[in-house]
Structures are given as C-alpha cells and as structure tokens.
Design a protein around this motif. Structure first.
Motif, PDB file in Angstrom:
ATOM      1  N   VAL A 150     -29.167   2.248  22.974  1.00 31.09           N
ATOM      2  CA  VAL A 150     -27.938   2.758  23.568  1.00 31.09           C
ATOM      3  C   VAL A 150     -27.553   4.045  22.849  1.00 31.09           C
ATOM      4  N   ILE A 151     -27.250   5.069  23.619  1.00 33.36           N
ATOM      5  CA  ILE A 151     -26.703   6.307  23.064  1.00 33.36           C
ATOM      6  C   ILE A 151     -25.332   6.516  23.696  1.00 33.36           C
ATOM      7  N   GLU A 152     -24.318   6.538  22.853  1.00 31.70           N
ATOM      8  CA  GLU A 152     -22.943   6.651  23.343  1.00 31.70           C
ATOM      9  C   GLU A 152     -22.360   7.985  22.913  1.00 31.70           C
ATOM     10  N   PHE A 153     -21.908   8.760  23.888  1.00 32.31           N
ATOM     11  CA  PHE A 153     -21.297  10.058  23.601  1.00 32.31           C
ATOM     12  C   PHE A 153     -19.801   9.856  23.366  1.00 32.31           C
ATOM     13  N   ILE A 154     -19.319  10.329  22.222  1.00 28.90           N
ATOM     14  CA  ILE A 154     -17.894  10.229  21.902  1.00 28.90           C
ATOM     15  C   ILE A 154     -17.392  11.587  21.413  1.00 28.90           C
ATOM     16  N   ASP A 155     -16.067  11.726  21.376  1.00 34.08           N
ATOM     17  CA  ASP A 155     -15.469  13.018  20.987  1.00 34.08           C
ATOM     18  C   ASP A 155     -15.502  13.252  19.490  1.00 34.08           C
ATOM     19  N   GLU A 156     -15.366  12.172  18.716  1.00 29.32           N
ATOM     20  CA  GLU A 156     -15.324  12.304  17.254  1.00 29.32           C
ATOM     21  C   GLU A 156     -15.679  10.973  16.615  1.00 29.32           C
ATOM     22  N   LEU A 157     -16.410  11.012  15.500  1.00 23.68           N
ATOM     23  CA  LEU A 157     -16.750   9.795  14.769  1.00 23.68           C
ATOM     24  C   LEU A 157     -15.578   9.379  13.886  1.00 23.68           C
ATOM     25  N   PRO A 158     -15.291   8.084  13.787  1.00 18.77           N
ATOM     26  CA  PRO A 158     -14.203   7.632  12.910  1.00 18.77           C
ATOM     27  C   PRO A 158     -14.570   7.838  11.443  1.00 18.77           C
ATOM     28  N   LYS A 159     -13.606   8.326  10.658  1.00 17.79           N
ATOM     29  CA  LYS A 159     -13.873   8.607   9.244  1.00 17.79           C
ATOM     30  C   LYS A 159     -12.684   8.177   8.402  1.00 17.79           C
ATOM     31  N   ASN A 160     -12.944   7.961   7.104  1.00 14.70           N
ATOM     32  CA  ASN A 160     -11.849   7.668   6.191  1.00 14.70           C
ATOM     33  C   ASN A 160     -11.299   8.974   5.624  1.00 14.70           C
ATOM     34  N   THR A 161     -10.399   8.855   4.687  1.00 18.69           N
ATOM     35  CA  THR A 161      -9.711  10.053   4.171  1.00 18.69           C
ATOM     36  C   THR A 161     -10.640  10.994   3.414  1.00 18.69           C
ATOM     37  N   THR A 162     -11.768  10.483   2.946  1.00 23.93           N
ATOM     38  CA  THR A 162     -12.713  11.345   2.232  1.00 23.93           C
ATOM     39  C   THR A 162     -13.766  11.929   3.161  1.00 23.93           C
ATOM     40  N   GLY A 163     -13.672  11.594   4.455  1.00 20.53           N
ATOM     41  CA  GLY A 163     -14.622  12.133   5.420  1.00 20.53           C
ATOM     42  C   GLY A 163     -15.837  11.259   5.646  1.00 20.53           C
ATOM     43  N   LYS A 164     -15.877  10.089   4.997  1.00 20.95           N
ATOM     44  CA  LYS A 164     -16.996   9.183   5.175  1.00 20.95           C
ATOM     45  C   LYS A 164     -16.905   8.479   6.521  1.00 20.95           C
ATOM     46  N   ILE A 165     -18.013   8.440   7.239  1.00 22.44           N
ATOM     47  CA  ILE A 165     -18.041   7.799   8.554  1.00 22.44           C
ATOM     48  C   ILE A 165     -17.843   6.293   8.403  1.00 22.44           C
ATOM     49  N   LEU A 166     -16.972   5.741   9.209  1.00 23.53           N
ATOM     50  CA  LEU A 166     -16.654   4.309   9.150  1.00 23.53           C
ATOM     51  C   LEU A 166     -17.554   3.544  10.120  1.00 23.53           C
ATOM     52  N   ARG A 167     -18.689   3.086   9.613  1.00 23.26           N
ATOM     53  CA  ARG A 167     -19.643   2.378  10.463  1.00 23.26           C
ATOM     54  C   ARG A 167     -19.075   1.052  10.966  1.00 23.26           C
ATOM     55  N   ARG A 168     -18.289   0.404  10.122  1.00 22.34           N
ATOM     56  CA  ARG A 168     -17.705  -0.869  10.540  1.00 22.34           C
ATOM     57  C   ARG A 168     -16.838  -0.691  11.789  1.00 22.34           C
ATOM     58  N   ALA A 169     -16.115   0.423  11.848  1.00 23.28           N
ATOM     59  CA  ALA A 169     -15.280   0.701  13.019  1.00 23.28           C
ATOM     60  C   ALA A 169     -16.146   0.885  14.263  1.00 23.28           C
ATOM     61  N   LEU A 170     -17.319   1.493  14.072  1.00 28.15           N
ATOM     62  CA  LEU A 170     -18.229   1.678  15.206  1.00 28.15           C
ATOM     63  C   LEU A 170     -18.794   0.336  15.678  1.00 28.15           C
ATOM     64  N   ARG A 171     -19.141  -0.524  14.700  1.00 28.98           N
ATOM     65  CA  ARG A 171     -19.640  -1.853  15.078  1.00 28.98           C
ATOM     66  C   ARG A 171     -18.556  -2.636  15.827  1.00 28.98           C
ATOM     67  N   ASP A 172     -17.325  -2.537  15.333  1.00 26.41           N
ATOM     68  CA  ASP A 172     -16.211  -3.225  15.996  1.00 26.41           C
ATOM     69  C   ASP A 172     -16.013  -2.704  17.408  1.00 26.41           C
ATOM     70  N   GLN A 173     -16.201  -1.414  17.569  1.00 24.00           N
ATOM     71  CA  GLN A 173     -16.051  -0.801  18.892  1.00 24.00           C
ATOM     72  C   GLN A 173     -17.086  -1.361  19.862  1.00 24.00           C
ATOM     73  N   VAL A 174     -18.329  -1.563  19.355  1.00 20.46           N
ATOM     74  CA  VAL A 174     -19.380  -2.122  20.200  1.00 20.46           C
ATOM     75  C   VAL A 174     -19.024  -3.552  20.610  1.00 20.46           C
ATOM     76  N   ARG A 175     -18.557  -4.349  19.636  1.00 22.05           N
ATOM     77  CA  ARG A 175     -18.225  -5.745  19.922  1.00 22.05           C
ATOM     78  C   ARG A 175     -17.077  -5.850  20.932  1.00 22.05           C
ATOM     79  N   GLN A 176     -16.113  -4.952  20.799  1.00 15.57           N
ATOM     80  CA  GLN A 176     -14.954  -5.005  21.691  1.00 15.57           C
ATOM     81  C   GLN A 176     -15.248  -4.414  23.061  1.00 15.57           C
ATOM     82  N   GLY A 177     -16.303  -3.546  23.088  1.00 17.11           N
ATOM     83  CA  GLY A 177     -16.604  -2.877  24.339  1.00 17.11           C
ATOM     84  C   GLY A 177     -17.300  -3.744  25.334  1.00 17.11           C
TER      85      GLY A 177
END
Length: 517
Positions: free
Chosen positions: A490-517
């Motif tokens: 699956v390749i999902e096009f999004i506007d922006e990747l979720p990140k924390n305050t230091t700019g690190k990509i939040l992979r857990r948020a992406l996994r949660d997005q998949v589960r909820q989607g």
C-alpha cells in the motif's frame, strides 16, 4: 571439528547412507562428499585460496550444498545471497563482500554479463545448469565474458573426488551473512567455523535430530534459519535432507508422504499456507514427529489450529543471523508454551537486561542479550557497529522480551520498526531510502501492517510535490531497486507526516492511522 570435516567423517563411516533426495535425484554421503571434493578441486584451480570469498546465488538444490561445503573445505568464506534480489542489491553485496568467485543459477546469466564490467574483482562465474538451453546461453555470451564463465557440470566433471585441503582454525570465517541494517545498507555478519558447527550441533542435540530423521528442506537455503536447522543439523548427524526447490504446500505434502518425513521447519507464513491447502487431511503429516517454527512470531491461534488438524507438535524458537542463528527453542522434554520462544538451547545463554545492562527479574520487560559459541565474530569491515552489537561478550539483539519463572522467554516487541514479511526482515529505512530517490518525493515513512498470508506487509506513506504521481509510478520505480517482498503493498499519499516536537516521525501514529482506517 568443523562442518566440512564432519561431512568427511560421516562419509567414511556411513558411505551408503542417503544424504539427500532432490526431485528425482538422490545421493549417498560418499557421493555428496566426493562431489564436494570435486568442487573444491575446481575452485582451487580457479585461484580460490584460504580466506577468499565466494558468493552463492542459488536456490534450494544440491548445487548449493555442494558449493557451500566445498568453499568451507578450502578454507574460503561462503557469502550466500538471495537470488531474487535486484541487480543493485546483489552488486552491493558482491562489492562490499570482496567476492572473488560467484556460483550462480543459469537464470542469472544476464546479470553476469552486466557484472563483468561493473565488478572486475570477480575472476570466475560457475553457472549451475537448470534450463535445457543453459549451455547454449553460455556459448552465446560475448568472448570477454565467456572467459570467466564455466558450467558447474563441466567445472566438476573431470576433477578428482579426493581433496587435501589446508588446516582450518575454528576461528576462521566460514560464512558471511548479509542482513539488512537499520542504517540502510546491509551488514555482513561474520560467522566462524566454531559458530556454525556449534549451533548446528547444539540445535540437533536440543531437538533430538538424529541419523534416522528425514528433514524437509523447504526453507530457502541462503537464509540462516535453513542453513543451520534443515541443512547443517541433519547432515551433522547423518540424517537425510528432503530438498524442496521452492516452497509450495503441494510439494511439501508430496515430499512428506513420499519419503515419510520426520521433521519440518518453516516460517509462520508456510504454516498458514499448509493449513489452508484444501487437499490436506489430518493424515498428511502423519510421519512427522516435529514441526519447527521461526523467522517471525507464530500466532497462537495458527499454532493451535495446525496442531489440531495435523496432530503434530510445533516447537517455536528464536534466532538472528548474528547468532548463527538459534538461541532458544521450546524444549521437547518439557511443556511447550504457546507464544513463547522457549528456553536457552544447549551451550547458549539468554538473559533480559535493562538499559544499564543489568539483568531484570522474571516478568519484567527488557532487551534480550545472548552469549555463547554461536555469537558472530563481528560485522565485516564495520568495527563501530560490531562494538555496538557485542559488549562484554554479549550480543545485544535489540529485541524486547521477558522471561517467566520457569526460564521460558517471550518476545514482546521486535527490533524497532522492523517489518517481517513471510519470515524475511524488511527494514523501513531501506525502503524509505529508495522512495526518497524519486524526484517527486519530499517525505516518506514505512510501517508494518498485519497481513493474513505473510504475517506483515509494507505500508508506505509519502508526501509528493507532483500531484500527478501515482502509486503505480512509485511501485515501478521501486521494483527495480528492491526485492519483491520489500515492495510496499500500500502506498498512501498524505499532505504531511506526523512528527514530534523534535521533528522525529511518529511511526506509531501512522500505524494507528492504518488500524483506524
């Protein structure tokens, strides 16, 4: 003692015993050992010396077994490579591994032609004939390339079945296994003769694999799980390998029934496909006394369903390339705990530690670390990575686990962010690097998502500056650079990747997005 010497010893003591069955072929231990000597003599003539590196680009076949043992007998180092890797992936390993000679499938002849100019350090290619027109294809190669190419049958046909090799120290490097690294490029885990011999011997002892066993060898031989558990372990005790060219439920069931197989080993995906095979019955695995699972966590529901249908015990274990690979298995003489990777095998220590390296009490989660004669020498040409992985003699696996009061280990989470597709490790960084190579991609992140057939699948999130870019465009771009199992499903096009305050990509948020989607 090493694997090559042990094969020689078995051939002398049990010359007529069957070493393997492969399709309509079979060979005794004397015949296998003679073939190994012939190949060792040819490689020596080709200029391979003790300490040189030989790459194997082969599937499951006698060619692989013969070539691997011949290289070790010379005192050279074997580098097994997945033959379905892309040309770029193969070229990186051949170059980084300083490979001098390659033994390859005839299907890879087009790659050999390209490699001639790109990899001048390779002095010889030995081509294993599988197609009827293999010799014609070799003959049609350009003259400059043809001089470096020899057919396997021709190479070994006139050689002596006797060979006197150099002395081999147990600390000499026997095998280098390239494993994808979280930093992108693969790392070569150097396994000594002591490492691979001890792990094969200890696994055979722990699982009671004897000369009476007939072991299904359907796992890919270039993978460390297969090398130790279904190749070296049976050969070390005079057992018989039942070599399956490539996994299919039908072929496995046919081989089991034809040869009365006693041991089967596979990754969870294989067990899933076997269970779902419509023609399988409760008697299909009647002769099998033990099934072994590894490579990824086996779902407990699948384990119970498989055991219930086929009336056979499934013993789950754990290992990693850097440990040759096995460190744990569910014991055969005690309770099998579903969901557990079992207890430490013979001569290997496992323990759970906190961030300070201190052992934690039972039930508490920490990092699994390993010590024993199976732990690698280090990573090839990577001293800093070696120092980070091996500390005070302990190999730090990066896996989070816990141990119960009876000494059984349970994996809580795998190496951070790693995706396991059908038993193969896929590191997100490697896929992301390829996605970033596309000129339209500004951000990319990869996570693993559940998959019914393969355990996990690769899900990619991308940010593109070209609104016309499609999933098909990106897949076509990636397919020339990544092995098929590494490609995003699956390749999902999004506007922006979720990140924390230091700019690190939040992979857990992406996994949660998949589960909820």
């Amino acid at each position: 003692m090493n694997l090559s010497d042990r094969l020689q010893e078995t051939a002398e003591q049990h010359a007529g015993k069957t070493a393997y069955h492969f399709m309509d072929q079979s060979a005794s231990y004397a015949e296998l050992n003679g073939a190994v000597n012939k190949m060792a003599n040819y490689l020596t003539e080709a200029g391979v010396k003790k300490g040189d590196h030989v790459g194997l680009l082969l599937g499951n076949s006698p060619h692989f077994v013969i070539s691997m043992y011949a290289v070790m007998r010379i005192g050279a180092t074997v580098i097994p490579i997945n033959p379905i890797y892309t040309p770029d992936e193969i070229a990186y390993i051949l170059r980084d591994g300083d490979v001098k000679v390659v033994v390859a499938l005839d299907l890879l002849l087009p790659l050999v032609e390209k490699a001639h100019a790109a990899l001048p350090g390779i002095v010889q290619y030995v081509i294993c004939e599988t197609a009827p027109d293999a010799h014609e294809k070799i003959a049609a190669l350009p003259e400059a390339v043809k001089g470096k190419v020899t057919a396997f049958m021709h190479a070994t046909g006139t050689q002596s079945p006797l060979y006197q090799g150099p002395d081999i120290d147990e600390e000499d490097t026997a095998i280098i296994l390239y494993t994808s690294g979280t930093t992108g490029k693969p790392k070569g885990a150097m396994l000594s003769h002591k490492n691979v011999f001890s792990n094969a011997k200890d696994v055979a002892e722990y699982l009671n694999i004897t000369g009476e066993d007939r072991v299904v060898t359907a796992l890919p031989m270039f993978h460390v799980f297969a090398l130790t558990v279904v190749l070296n372990a049976p050969l070390i005790n005079g057992g018989t390998m039942l070599i399956v060219p490539r996994f299919s439920p039908k072929d496995v069931f046919d081989v089991v029934q034809k040869h009365k197989a006693t041991v089967f080993a596979g990754v969870p995906t294989m067990y899933n496909f076997l269970l779902q095979y419509p023609e399988a019955t409760g008697e299909s695995f009647e002769s099998v006394r033990l099934c072994i699972s590894g490579g990824a966590s086996l779902p407990v529901a699948l384990l119970h369903q498989f055991e219930g249908k086929f009336n056979v015990r499934v013993s789950e274990g754990y290992g990693l390339s850097e440990a040759s690979p096995v460190t744990c298995f569910n014991p055969l003489d005690r309770e099998r705990k579903a969901g557990s990777i079992g207890t430490s095998i013979t001569n290997v220590e496992n323990k759970i530690v906190n961030e300070l390296g201190e052992e934690v009490p039972p039930g508490e989660v920490g990092e699994l670390i390993v010590r024993g004669p199976n732990v690698m020498k280090g990573y090839y040409k990577m001293p800093e990575e070696t120092a980070a992985a091996i500390r005070d003699g302990w190999l730090y696996t990066g896996d989070l686990a816990k141990q119960d009061e009876e000494g059984y280990f349970f994996i809580v989470d795998r190496k951070k962010d790693m995706v396991i597709v059908g038993g193969y490790n896929v590191y997100p960084r490697e896929v992301e690097e390829v996605l970033y190579e596309h000129e339209a991609i500004t951000e990319a992140a990869v996570v693993g998502v559940p998959d019914m057939n393969y355990g996990e699948a690769v899900h990619a999130f991308v940010v593109s500056k070209d609104p016309s870019l499609t999933k098909e465009d990106l897949l076509a771009f990636c397919s020339s650079k990544l092995a098929k199992y590494k490609l995003p499903t699956v390749i999902e096009f999004i506007d922006e990747l979720p990140k924390n305050t230091t700019g690190k990509i939040l992979r857990r948020a992406l996994r949660d997005q998949v589960r909820q989607g």
